[in-house]
Design an enzyme around this catalytic site. Structure first.
Site, PDB file in Angstrom:
ATOM      1  N   ARG A   1      61.878 107.602 166.079  1.00  0.00           N
ATOM      2  CA  ARG A   1      61.762 106.757 167.271  1.00  0.00           C
ATOM      3  C   ARG A   1      62.287 105.352 167.013  1.00  0.00           C
ATOM      4  NH1 ARG A   1      55.606 107.358 168.372  1.00  0.00           N
ATOM      5  NH2 ARG A   1      55.764 107.161 166.123  1.00  0.00           N
TER       6      ARG A   1
ATOM      7  N   ASN B   1      57.126 110.697 170.795  1.00  0.00           N
ATOM      8  CA  ASN B   1      56.804 111.963 170.153  1.00  0.00           C
ATOM      9  C   ASN B   1      56.052 112.845 171.139  1.00  0.00           C
ATOM     10  OD1 ASN B   1      57.892 111.261 167.664  1.00  0.00           O
ATOM     11  ND2 ASN B   1      55.944 110.666 166.765  1.00  0.00           N
TER      12      ASN B   1
END
Length: 99
Positions: free
Chosen positions: A24, A42
């Site tokens: 990320r 996520n």
């Protein structure tokens, strides 16, 4: 007519070893470097999902990065794209990590 001014949006989901590998953070960094907006997060099933918006060629660059590059210790098995379309304005002002 040039496509340079056209804005595009696309949703993505990345499969593979993409959690616990700073995916990320690297996605946010790449998005800001390229100049696209949107988000990344996520999922509970071990994938990374999100949305990218921006000028068509910049979104295409980000899509390529999400398929082939990722974070240094990630392993991308496949990336699915959906809801790819042209838009009249951006829904986001920046790129963010969602939790």
């Amino acid at each position: 007519m040039s496509a340079a001014g056209r804005l595009k949006t696309v949703d993505y989901e990345v499969f593979g070893r993409v959690q616990g590998v700073c995916f990320r953070m690297y996605t946010e960094g790449e998005a800001k470097k390229i100049g696209v907006v949107g988000w990344v997060k996520n999922t509970s099933k071990g994938t990374v999902t999100g949305q990218v918006q921006g000028p068509e060629e910049k979104v295409d660059s980000m899509m390529s990065w999400l398929c082939k590059v990722g974070s240094p210790s990630s392993r991308i098995d496949r990336t699915n794209f959906s809801n790819e379309k042209f838009i009249s304005k951006l829904d986001y002002s920046d790129f963010s990590i969602r939790y």
